[in-house]
Design a protein around this motif. Structure first.
Motif, PDB file in Angstrom:
ATOM      1  N   GLN A   1       0.835  -1.187   0.000  1.00 34.45           N
ATOM      2  CA  GLN A   1       0.000   0.000   0.000  1.00 34.45           C
ATOM      3  C   GLN A   1       0.876   1.245   0.000  1.00 34.45           C
ATOM      4  O   GLN A   1       1.908   1.284   0.677  1.00 34.45           O
ATOM      5  CB  GLN A   1      -0.923   0.009   1.229  1.00 34.45           C
ATOM      6  N   ILE A   2       0.456   2.256  -0.760  1.00 33.90           N
ATOM      7  CA  ILE A   2       1.234   3.490  -0.844  1.00 33.90           C
ATOM      8  C   ILE A   2       1.400   4.129   0.533  1.00 33.90           C
ATOM      9  O   ILE A   2       2.465   4.661   0.862  1.00 33.90           O
ATOM     10  CB  ILE A   2       0.572   4.482  -1.825  1.00 33.90           C
ATOM     11  N   GLU A   3       0.355   4.039   1.349  1.00 35.09           N
ATOM     12  CA  GLU A   3       0.431   4.666   2.671  1.00 35.09           C
ATOM     13  C   GLU A   3       1.441   3.978   3.584  1.00 35.09           C
ATOM     14  O   GLU A   3       1.826   4.536   4.622  1.00 35.09           O
ATOM     15  CB  GLU A   3      -0.940   4.688   3.336  1.00 35.09           C
ATOM     16  N   ASP A   4       1.890   2.772   3.215  1.00 33.94           N
ATOM     17  CA  ASP A   4       2.881   2.066   4.025  1.00 33.94           C
ATOM     18  C   ASP A   4       4.315   2.476   3.695  1.00 33.94           C
ATOM     19  O   ASP A   4       5.249   2.104   4.410  1.00 33.94           O
ATOM     20  CB  ASP A   4       2.745   0.549   3.827  1.00 33.94           C
ATOM     21  N   LEU A   5       4.501   3.209   2.607  1.00 31.78           N
ATOM     22  CA  LEU A   5       5.849   3.628   2.220  1.00 31.78           C
ATOM     23  C   LEU A   5       6.415   4.602   3.244  1.00 31.78           C
ATOM     24  O   LEU A   5       5.780   5.588   3.620  1.00 31.78           O
ATOM     25  CB  LEU A   5       5.834   4.286   0.840  1.00 31.78           C
ATOM     26  N   GLU A   6       7.619   4.342   3.681  1.00 30.92           N
ATOM     27  CA  GLU A   6       8.302   5.205   4.643  1.00 30.92           C
ATOM     28  C   GLU A   6       9.562   5.755   3.990  1.00 30.92           C
ATOM     29  O   GLU A   6      10.533   5.036   3.779  1.00 30.92           O
ATOM     30  CB  GLU A   6       8.666   4.422   5.911  1.00 30.92           C
ATOM     31  N   ILE A   7       9.547   7.031   3.654  1.00 30.52           N
ATOM     32  CA  ILE A   7      10.676   7.652   2.967  1.00 30.52           C
ATOM     33  C   ILE A   7      11.638   8.216   4.008  1.00 30.52           C
ATOM     34  O   ILE A   7      11.261   9.039   4.842  1.00 30.52           O
ATOM     35  CB  ILE A   7      10.209   8.769   2.019  1.00 30.52           C
ATOM     36  N   ALA A   8      12.873   7.739   3.978  1.00 30.50           N
ATOM     37  CA  ALA A   8      13.886   8.243   4.897  1.00 30.50           C
ATOM     38  C   ALA A   8      14.264   9.656   4.489  1.00 30.50           C
ATOM     39  O   ALA A   8      14.527   9.923   3.319  1.00 30.50           O
ATOM     40  CB  ALA A   8      15.114   7.331   4.872  1.00 30.50           C
TER      41      ALA A   8
END
Length: 495
Positions: free
Chosen positions: A383-390
């Motif tokens: 899911q896109i909402e699960d992406l965690e961008i450092a």
């Protein structure tokens, strides 16, 4: 007694649900972690089919001679970039419609050795003698559901297959431990003018190898403490009524202290090197590693973190070079330095697991593109909402036509407020043939980048055909008007 593989139950469900879609077989990768006693498999992903293979699936062969070994190894290279510290490609699998004999065993053997050889070329680190050198091959018959698990010693090209146990376990990686670290880098890589056969990628890897030694020899603080490497990572944690160690916190903070050798017995010398340019890498990189929760040692956790640091920096450079080739634009004149933003790291969780996988994102790439790349390479929905961008600000500065004295100067060059994203491939004097050298690397790009391959190959042909318009070193001769870049004008005696 062979090795035992403890496998996440969801991996078994994934393998049993694979649809052959009229094909004779489907191959893929097994991902997990090695330990001295047993190995853990937490993910499986099939190798994406080539477009031309999708177009003509009507005549399946009963043999495995049409398995594209090169395509499979390229997929393994891409997937290895998406693995944090502690995770490896443990082996390969094949799901077939028939119970084949020696034919599929030989194919699996060739494939597992080819994958490991390809992955080893890109690493800045080496396996230790104590580590497990066996890799697994798994064959599943889709009709009978029969499973055959074998291992091979990758350090012995003549090794024969050994039987192994394949056991499923629910929630295998739900309690795994994570280690997080932020590393600040300022790496100066000179580009040798004498080694004309070296590509920009090879020069950079050689420079990173020197930096890798500092990381390998560094001191690692875990939650602010230096611990003995043979101690258990969870030492001092509370135990449950059953006697099992319960981690009050599954995450550990890691700090890296690089050593300065001041011992009088150690002698260092300065090296004067003739350079045609340099690469400066600066910024802060987010690193993560994971270890199993079955009495892990401190040395296992530190080793996993070290390798994630080395992998993520090397992978970012490689991805940047691929992007420069795939998105080449006309060279800008009168520009000695060019700044490029290294790709940011993006993390995404594995459902039902404490482990997160990663990918790399340029600023102009959307979250949808990153999601699609995850799906294509790992064959799992996210899911896109699960992406965690450092949150990272990392740059690569490439300078061309640097003299010898400049290569010894301080590398703390002032960076522009808005780094420019342009190509540098053709500006490095030593790398006239760099486009051809990057052809294999470009083919190894994910499917979202493979769409540009045909255009890239055409540009490669055009540029290789025009090698006679590359400016030679100044000979004092004046070019004919309108022929500023003509090699004949610079070398002809009568023009």
């Amino acid at each position: 007694m062979g090795r035992t593989y403890i496998v996440e139950e969801t991996v078994g469900q994934y393998l049993s649900n694979l649809n052959l879609q009229g094909k004779t077989f489907v191959s893929g990768l097994l991902i997990g972690q090695c330990s001295s006693q047993k190995d853990y498999v937490i993910l499986a992903t099939r190798t994406p089919a080539k477009e031309e293979q999708n177009e003509s699936p009507k005549h399946p062969k009963a043999k495995l001679d049409n398995l594209d070994e090169e395509w499979a190894t390229e997929h393994a290279n891409q997937v290895s970039r998406m693995l944090p510290g502690g995770l490896l490609v443990l082996g390969v699998f094949i799901v077939t419609t028939l119970e084949m004999g020696n034919e599929f065993q030989n194919t699996l053997r060739r494939l597992v050795f080819a994958v490991e050889k390809s992955l080893n070329k890109k690493r800045l680190w080496n396996f230790t003698e104590e580590e497990v050198s066996e890799r697994v091959t798994l064959h599943i018959c889709s009709s009978t559901k029969k499973i055959l698990c074998r291992t091979y010693d990758i350090h012995d090209p003549k090794s024969s297959a050994k039987p192994a146990d394949w056991k499923y376990q629910n929630g295998l990686s739900a309690s795994w431990l994570s280690l997080e670290c932020t590393v600040y880098i300022n790496i100066h890589v000179p580009l040798s003018a004498t080694s004309v056969s070296y590509t920009l990628e090879k020069n950079t890897k050689n420079g990173l190898a020197r930096w890798a030694k500092q990381i390998e020899n560094g001191v690692y603080l875990i939650n602010g403490q230096v611990k003995d490497e043979d101690c258990e990572l969870l030492e001092g944690q509370k135990k449950s009524s059953r006697g099992n160690t319960q981690a009050t916190n599954h995450s550990f903070d890691v700090r890296v202290l690089t050593q300065l050798v001041l011992n009088s017995d150690h002698r260092s010398t300065a090296t004067v090197q003739i350079c045609s340019g340099s690469v400066n890498l600066k910024g802060a990189v987010k690193c993560r590693a994971y270890v199993h929760s079955n009495k892990p040692k401190v040395k296992d956790a530190v080793q996993a973190m070290k390798r994630d640091i080395l992998n993520t920096v090397a992978d970012r450079c490689e991805i940047l070079f691929e992007d420069l080739v795939l998105n080449e634009i006309p060279e800008k004149k009168d520009s000695e330095k060019e700044f490029h933003i290294l790709p940011h790291r993006v993390f995404v969780p594995i459902p039902g697991s404490a482990v997160m996988l990663c990918d790399y994102k340029f600023g102009d790439e959307s979250a949808e593109e990153i999601r699609d790349h995850f799906i294509e390479m790992l064959d799992h929905m996210i899911q896109i909402e699960d992406l965690e961008i450092a949150e990272e600000v990392n740059t690569a500065c490439v300078s061309s036509s640097v003299n010898t004295e400049a290569s010894l100067d301080n590398t703390d060059d002032e960076q522009p407020k808005q780094p420019i994203k342009t190509t540098v491939v053709l500006k490095i004097q030593q790398n006239i043939g760099v486009i051809a050298a990057f052809a294999v690397a470009a083919l190894a790009a994910g499917k979202r980048r493979l769409k540009k391959i045909s255009d890239l190959l055409q540009r490669m042909e055009d540029q290789l055909d025009q090698t006679n318009v590359v400016r030679l070193p100044d000979t004092g001769k004046v070019p004919f008007e309108g022929h500023d870049h003509c090699i004949r004008c610079w070398s002809c005696e009568t023009y």
